[in-house]
Design a protein around this motif. Structure first.
Motif, PDB file in Angstrom:
ATOM      1  N   GLY A 193       0.802  -1.223   0.000  1.00 20.95           N
ATOM      2  CA  GLY A 193       0.000   0.000   0.000  1.00 20.95           C
ATOM      3  C   GLY A 193       0.833   1.269   0.000  1.00 20.95           C
ATOM      4  O   GLY A 193       0.321   2.346  -0.308  1.00 20.95           O
ATOM      5  N   GLN A 194       2.122   1.162   0.342  1.00 24.24           N
ATOM      6  CA  GLN A 194       3.005   2.320   0.263  1.00 24.24           C
ATOM      7  C   GLN A 194       3.535   2.472  -1.163  1.00 24.24           C
ATOM      8  O   GLN A 194       3.959   1.500  -1.775  1.00 24.24           O
ATOM      9  N   ASP A 195       3.498   3.693  -1.659  1.00 21.40           N
ATOM     10  CA  ASP A 195       4.073   3.986  -2.969  1.00 21.40           C
ATOM     11  C   ASP A 195       5.533   4.346  -2.749  1.00 21.40           C
ATOM     12  O   ASP A 195       5.876   5.507  -2.514  1.00 21.40           O
ATOM     13  N   ILE A 196       6.408   3.340  -2.806  1.00 24.58           N
ATOM     14  CA  ILE A 196       7.805   3.567  -2.453  1.00 24.58           C
ATOM     15  C   ILE A 196       8.499   4.480  -3.457  1.00 24.58           C
ATOM     16  O   ILE A 196       9.384   5.259  -3.091  1.00 24.58           O
ATOM     17  N   ARG A 197       8.082   4.418  -4.703  1.00 20.94           N
ATOM     18  CA  ARG A 197       8.654   5.348  -5.690  1.00 20.94           C
ATOM     19  C   ARG A 197       8.335   6.796  -5.303  1.00 20.94           C
ATOM     20  O   ARG A 197       9.226   7.658  -5.335  1.00 20.94           O
ATOM     21  N   ALA A 198       7.100   7.057  -4.924  1.00 20.53           N
ATOM     22  CA  ALA A 198       6.710   8.414  -4.526  1.00 20.53           C
ATOM     23  C   ALA A 198       7.443   8.856  -3.262  1.00 20.53           C
ATOM     24  O   ALA A 198       7.794  10.035  -3.118  1.00 20.53           O
ATOM     25  N   LEU A 199       7.691   7.927  -2.343  1.00 19.75           N
ATOM     26  CA  LEU A 199       8.421   8.273  -1.126  1.00 19.75           C
ATOM     27  C   LEU A 199       9.860   8.665  -1.433  1.00 19.75           C
ATOM     28  O   LEU A 199      10.395   9.611  -0.836  1.00 19.75           O
ATOM     29  N   VAL A 200      10.476   7.949  -2.359  1.00 18.48           N
ATOM     30  CA  VAL A 200      11.840   8.306  -2.761  1.00 18.48           C
ATOM     31  C   VAL A 200      11.840   9.670  -3.448  1.00 18.48           C
ATOM     32  O   VAL A 200      12.729  10.502  -3.196  1.00 18.48           O
ATOM     33  N   GLU A 201      10.862   9.918  -4.286  1.00 16.48           N
ATOM     34  CA  GLU A 201      10.745  11.234  -4.919  1.00 16.48           C
ATOM     35  C   GLU A 201      10.576  12.329  -3.866  1.00 16.48           C
ATOM     36  O   GLU A 201      11.209  13.395  -3.939  1.00 16.48           O
ATOM     37  N   GLN A 202       9.722  12.066  -2.877  1.00 15.79           N
ATOM     38  CA  GLN A 202       9.476  13.035  -1.813  1.00 15.79           C
ATOM     39  C   GLN A 202      10.754  13.323  -1.030  1.00 15.79           C
ATOM     40  O   GLN A 202      11.065  14.484  -0.722  1.00 15.79           O
ATOM     41  N   ALA A 203      11.499  12.278  -0.702  1.00 14.22           N
ATOM     42  CA  ALA A 203      12.725  12.461   0.061  1.00 14.22           C
ATOM     43  C   ALA A 203      13.765  13.235  -0.737  1.00 14.22           C
ATOM     44  O   ALA A 203      14.428  14.143  -0.210  1.00 14.22           O
ATOM     45  N   ASN A 204      13.916  12.921  -2.002  1.00 14.67           N
ATOM     46  CA  ASN A 204      14.891  13.642  -2.823  1.00 14.67           C
ATOM     47  C   ASN A 204      14.477  15.093  -3.039  1.00 14.67           C
ATOM     48  O   ASN A 204      15.342  15.981  -3.110  1.00 14.67           O
ATOM     49  N   ALA A 205      13.176  15.350  -3.113  1.00 15.27           N
ATOM     50  CA  ALA A 205      12.712  16.735  -3.233  1.00 15.27           C
ATOM     51  C   ALA A 205      13.037  17.512  -1.958  1.00 15.27           C
ATOM     52  O   ALA A 205      13.448  18.686  -2.017  1.00 15.27           O
ATOM     53  N   ALA A 206      12.866  16.876  -0.800  1.00 14.52           N
ATOM     54  CA  ALA A 206      13.204  17.530   0.466  1.00 14.52           C
ATOM     55  C   ALA A 206      14.698  17.813   0.554  1.00 14.52           C
ATOM     56  O   ALA A 206      15.130  18.869   1.030  1.00 14.52           O
ATOM     57  N   ILE A 207      15.506  16.869   0.094  1.00 14.54           N
ATOM     58  CA  ILE A 207      16.959  17.046   0.092  1.00 14.54           C
ATOM     59  C   ILE A 207      17.349  18.211  -0.811  1.00 14.54           C
ATOM     60  O   ILE A 207      18.166  19.064  -0.437  1.00 14.54           O
ATOM     61  N   ALA A 208      16.762  18.263  -2.010  1.00 15.80           N
ATOM     62  CA  ALA A 208      17.087  19.335  -2.950  1.00 15.80           C
ATOM     63  C   ALA A 208      16.657  20.695  -2.407  1.00 15.80           C
ATOM     64  O   ALA A 208      17.386  21.690  -2.544  1.00 15.80           O
ATOM     65  N   ALA A 209      15.502  20.744  -1.763  1.00 15.69           N
ATOM     66  CA  ALA A 209      15.008  22.017  -1.219  1.00 15.69           C
ATOM     67  C   ALA A 209      15.901  22.503  -0.091  1.00 15.69           C
ATOM     68  O   ALA A 209      16.211  23.714  -0.004  1.00 15.69           O
ATOM     69  N   PHE A 210      16.332  21.598   0.763  1.00 17.20           N
ATOM     70  CA  PHE A 210      17.212  21.980   1.869  1.00 17.20           C
ATOM     71  C   PHE A 210      18.566  22.450   1.342  1.00 17.20           C
ATOM     72  O   PHE A 210      19.120  23.455   1.818  1.00 17.20           O
ATOM     73  N   ALA A 211      19.099  21.760   0.342  1.00 19.99           N
ATOM     74  CA  ALA A 211      20.376  22.166  -0.251  1.00 19.99           C
ATOM     75  C   ALA A 211      20.277  23.546  -0.889  1.00 19.99           C
ATOM     76  O   ALA A 211      21.196  24.367  -0.780  1.00 19.99           O
ATOM     77  N   ALA A 212      19.143  23.817  -1.536  1.00 21.65           N
ATOM     78  CA  ALA A 212      18.956  25.127  -2.154  1.00 21.65           C
ATOM     79  C   ALA A 212      18.878  26.235  -1.123  1.00 21.65           C
ATOM     80  O   ALA A 212      19.452  27.326  -1.299  1.00 21.65           O
ATOM     81  N   ARG A 213      18.206  25.968  -0.014  1.00 26.09           N
ATOM     82  CA  ARG A 213      18.135  26.984   1.065  1.00 26.09           C
ATOM     83  C   ARG A 213      19.498  27.253   1.652  1.00 26.09           C
ATOM     84  O   ARG A 213      19.860  28.397   1.943  1.00 26.09           O
ATOM     85  N   LYS A 214      20.290  26.205   1.840  1.00 28.87           N
ATOM     86  CA  LYS A 214      21.647  26.387   2.378  1.00 28.87           C
ATOM     87  C   LYS A 214      22.505  27.204   1.417  1.00 28.87           C
ATOM     88  O   LYS A 214      23.277  28.069   1.834  1.00 28.87           O
ATOM     89  N   ALA A 215      22.372  26.901   0.113  1.00 24.08           N
ATOM     90  CA  ALA A 215      23.175  27.603  -0.882  1.00 24.08           C
ATOM     91  C   ALA A 215      22.803  29.085  -0.932  1.00 24.08           C
ATOM     92  O   ALA A 215      23.678  29.960  -1.041  1.00 24.08           O
ATOM     93  N   SER A 216      21.513  29.389  -0.833  1.00 24.13           N
ATOM     94  CA  SER A 216      21.082  30.783  -0.909  1.00 24.13           C
ATOM     95  C   SER A 216      21.437  31.584   0.330  1.00 24.13           C
ATOM     96  O   SER A 216      21.527  32.812   0.304  1.00 24.13           O
ATOM     97  N   ALA A 217      21.670  30.877   1.440  1.00 24.26           N
ATOM     98  CA  ALA A 217      22.020  31.545   2.689  1.00 24.26           C
ATOM     99  C   ALA A 217      23.502  31.888   2.793  1.00 24.26           C
ATOM    100  O   ALA A 217      23.905  32.607   3.696  1.00 24.26           O
ATOM    101  N   ARG A 218      24.308  31.343   1.889  1.00 25.91           N
ATOM    102  CA  ARG A 218      25.746  31.596   1.962  1.00 25.91           C
ATOM    103  C   ARG A 218      26.078  33.019   1.526  1.00 25.91           C
ATOM    104  O   ARG A 218      25.428  33.585   0.681  1.00 25.91           O
TER     105      ARG A 218
END
Length: 218
Positions: A193-218
């Motif tokens: 019942g878990q969409d593991i593909r969507a979970l991986v997409e969600q996690a990578n999107a969170a990683i990318a968003a956090f990396a972008a915030r860190k980069a913009s704060a430098r």
């Protein structure tokens, strides 16, 4: 799996695996969702030969996707199965023994760390990563705030990479934001019942968003 200034990467922790073909199918679904650095394979009970055979059946599909396969101990199962590394939960002596036999030929990770001094002791034993927040032997998980605190503390101070275990989808973002080198989607992600593909997409999107915030704060 070495420490870098690169963004956090994703790890998958399987449930205890008895059927290699079934979990291979789920892993291929997960890999279709985006970047995965490693799979931590937990094996169901069985004799040594059958457990090694399960590892062998998964090595090809996992490694062909440029993903490391790490097997939860003992080291002999991982090495004879052709895996990239071993994950140990039995303390510094087991790590030292594995390091002596494996040298630098395979990844050695460690979990089951209940206190800060446990993590520091295991880090000094020569592991390639430490994991915080994975389920206890009774299946319960530590409180999320405690895992956030521990992963943040380790990531800020120590060079050895850490893995923050994600107990559910809602915990992905706060654990990514600890700065841990890896976040691990747990066995729950493989549930029917878990969409593991969507979970991986969600996690990578969170990683990318956090990396972008860190980069913009430098």
């Amino acid at each position: 799996m070495t420490t870098t200034t690169a963004p956090t990467r994703l790890m998958l922790v399987t449930p205890p695996v008895a059927d290699a073909e079934a979990i291979s199918f789920r892993l291929m679904q997960a890999f279709a969702g985006g970047d995965v650095a490693a799979v931590l394979l937990r094996l169901a009970d069985g004799d040594e030969r059958s457990r090694i055979e399960r590892v062998k059946r998964l090595v090809g599909p996992v490694q062909s996707n440029n993903v490391a396969l790490v097997v939860e101990g003992p080291a002999v199962i991982a090495t004879r199965g052709g895996a990239d590394g071993v994950h140990l939960t039995t303390g510094p002596e087991a790590v030292a023994e594995a390091r002596s036999s494996l040298r630098d030929e395979r990844i050695i990770g460690a979990g089951g760390l209940r206190a800060r001094h446990d993590a520091m002791d295991i880090g000094e034993a020569g592991v390639d990563y430490v994991m915080f927040g994975e389920p206890r032997p009774d299946g319960s998980v530590p409180p999320l705030p405690a895992v956030i605190e521990r992963a943040s503390w380790w990531a800020e101070i120590f060079e050895t990479p850490c893995v923050a275990y994600v107990p559910d989808a809602d915990a992905i973002v706060p654990l990514v934001e600890t700065g841990a080198e890896f976040v691990a989607l747990g066995a729950w992600a493989f549930d029917e019942g878990q969409d593991i593909r969507a979970l991986v997409e969600q996690a990578n999107a969170a990683i990318a968003a956090f990396a972008a915030r860190k980069a913009s704060a430098r």
